[in-house]
Design an enzyme around this catalytic site. Structure first.
Site, PDB file in Angstrom:
ATOM      1  N   ARG A  23      13.510  -7.965  20.032  1.00 15.85           N
ATOM      2  CA  ARG A  23      14.842  -8.250  20.375  1.00 15.85           C
ATOM      3  C   ARG A  23      14.981  -9.081  21.808  1.00 15.85           C
ATOM      4  NH1 ARG A  23      15.447  -1.913  21.873  1.00 15.85           N
ATOM      5  NH2 ARG A  23      13.073  -2.644  22.582  1.00 15.85           N
ATOM      6  N   GLU A  28      11.040  -4.619  34.705  1.00 17.75           N
ATOM      7  CA  GLU A  28      11.673  -3.798  36.309  1.00 17.75           C
ATOM      8  C   GLU A  28      11.976  -4.866  37.091  1.00 17.75           C
ATOM      9  OE1 GLU A  28      10.426   0.615  37.117  1.00 17.75           O
ATOM     10  OE2 GLU A  28       9.035  -0.888  38.208  1.00 17.75           O
ATOM     11  N   GLN A  47      22.922  -4.704  50.433  1.00 20.80           N
ATOM     12  CA  GLN A  47      23.903  -5.810  49.891  1.00 20.80           C
ATOM     13  C   GLN A  47      23.033  -6.673  49.092  1.00 20.80           C
ATOM     14  OE1 GLN A  47      25.830  -7.795  53.272  1.00 20.80           O
ATOM     15  NE2 GLN A  47      26.136  -9.485  52.116  1.00 20.80           N
ATOM     16  N   ASP A  48      23.843  -6.959  48.032  1.00 23.90           N
ATOM     17  CA  ASP A  48      23.621  -8.130  46.845  1.00 23.90           C
ATOM     18  C   ASP A  48      24.492  -9.210  46.831  1.00 23.90           C
ATOM     19  OD1 ASP A  48      21.420  -6.260  46.282  1.00 23.90           O
ATOM     20  OD2 ASP A  48      22.566  -5.950  44.233  1.00 23.90           O
ATOM     21  N   ARG A  59      20.914 -25.468  49.849  1.00 29.18           N
ATOM     22  CA  ARG A  59      21.582 -24.412  50.789  1.00 29.18           C
ATOM     23  C   ARG A  59      20.488 -23.904  51.816  1.00 29.18           C
ATOM     24  NH1 ARG A  59      26.431 -21.944  48.584  1.00 29.18           N
ATOM     25  NH2 ARG A  59      26.782 -22.821  46.259  1.00 29.18           N
ATOM     26  N   HIS A  62      18.804 -21.025  56.511  1.00 34.28           N
ATOM     27  CA  HIS A  62      19.838 -20.014  56.990  1.00 34.28           C
ATOM     28  C   HIS A  62      19.030 -18.832  57.450  1.00 34.28           C
ATOM     29  CE1 HIS A  62      22.974 -21.953  54.266  1.00 34.28           C
ATOM     30  NE2 HIS A  62      22.966 -22.552  55.247  1.00 34.28           N
ATOM     31  N   LYS A  72      15.025 -10.471  52.879  1.00 32.80           N
ATOM     32  CA  LYS A  72      15.712 -10.752  51.286  1.00 32.80           C
ATOM     33  C   LYS A  72      14.762 -10.866  50.272  1.00 32.80           C
ATOM     34  CE  LYS A  72      19.171 -14.195  53.626  1.00 32.80           C
ATOM     35  NZ  LYS A  72      19.548 -15.595  53.775  1.00 32.80           N
ATOM     36  N   ASP A 170      25.786 -27.244  56.733  1.00 29.65           N
ATOM     37  CA  ASP A 170      24.409 -27.393  57.007  1.00 29.65           C
ATOM     38  C   ASP A 170      23.870 -28.796  57.222  1.00 29.65           C
ATOM     39  OD1 ASP A 170      24.134 -24.786  55.890  1.00 29.65           O
ATOM     40  OD2 ASP A 170      23.665 -25.400  53.996  1.00 29.65           O
TER      41      ASP A 170
END
Length: 183
Positions: A23, A28, A47-48, A59, A62, A72, A170
């Site tokens: 399939r 995980e 937070q996601d 990007r 930061h 993160k 940026d």
């Protein structure tokens, strides 16, 4: 899951165990108990975030400061990026050094960027969907940033600088020497 510590203490590349059958596959992607055991941290994600970008979009770099610093756990759901973490921890033996890793939907790797680091990524594929968990809420007043091309950090972005797509904000970040202190 296989946890590989980088040359920057506390910064890990995480390789999931993929289980294939007719399939497709199962994996995980996060297990708090295993994550805490392998990283030695008591990180709790609150937070996601998710972004979609085109090839050449850079990007970063930061970070959040003070009470709003963030760890993160980042991954790519579609496409491929070069992901970079820069150590900003005062007194760290690797202050100003960076670690990088290719993250892709194909390799399913994740990158744990602990508190005290700047973070950024560059999209290498035509498009990429980037997903990350944060252990602290975003706070605009606590934003910090460092120029992607700071010569003191010397990141090889593996991309022609003339083809980079960088936000206006940026383009005017400080260099490492003048950047806002993490804490």
């Amino acid at each position: 899951m296989n946890f590989i510590e980088t040359e920057l203490e506390g910064c890990f590349i995480i390789e999931p165990k993929l289980i294939y059958d007719g399939r497709g596959y199962f994996m995980e992607s996060f297990n708090e108990r295993i994550f805490r055991e392998k990283t030695g941290t008591d990180t709790h994600f609150v937070q996601d975030n998710q972004s979609f970008s085109s090839k050449g979009v850079l990007r970063g770099l930061h970070y959040q400061t003070g009470d709003h610093v963030q760890a993160k756990l980042v991954r790519v759901l579609q496409g491929e990026v070069l992901d970079v973490a820069v150590d900003l921890r005062p007194g760290s033996p690797t202050f100003g050094k960076h670690a990088d890793v290719i993250l892709s939907a194909e390799n399913q790797r994740q990158f744990f960027v602990p508190r005290g680091f700047a973070h950024g990524f560059l999209v290498l594929s035509e498009t990429a969907t980037f997903f990350y968990k944060c252990d602290n809420f975003y706070n605009k007043e606590s934003e910090g940033g460092i120029m992607y091309n700071d010569p003191d950090i010397n990141i090889d972005w593996q991309f022609n600088p003339a083809n980079l797509i960088i936000s206006e904000k940026d383009q005017f970040l400080d260099n490492l020497a003048n950047a806002r202190k993490i804490w």
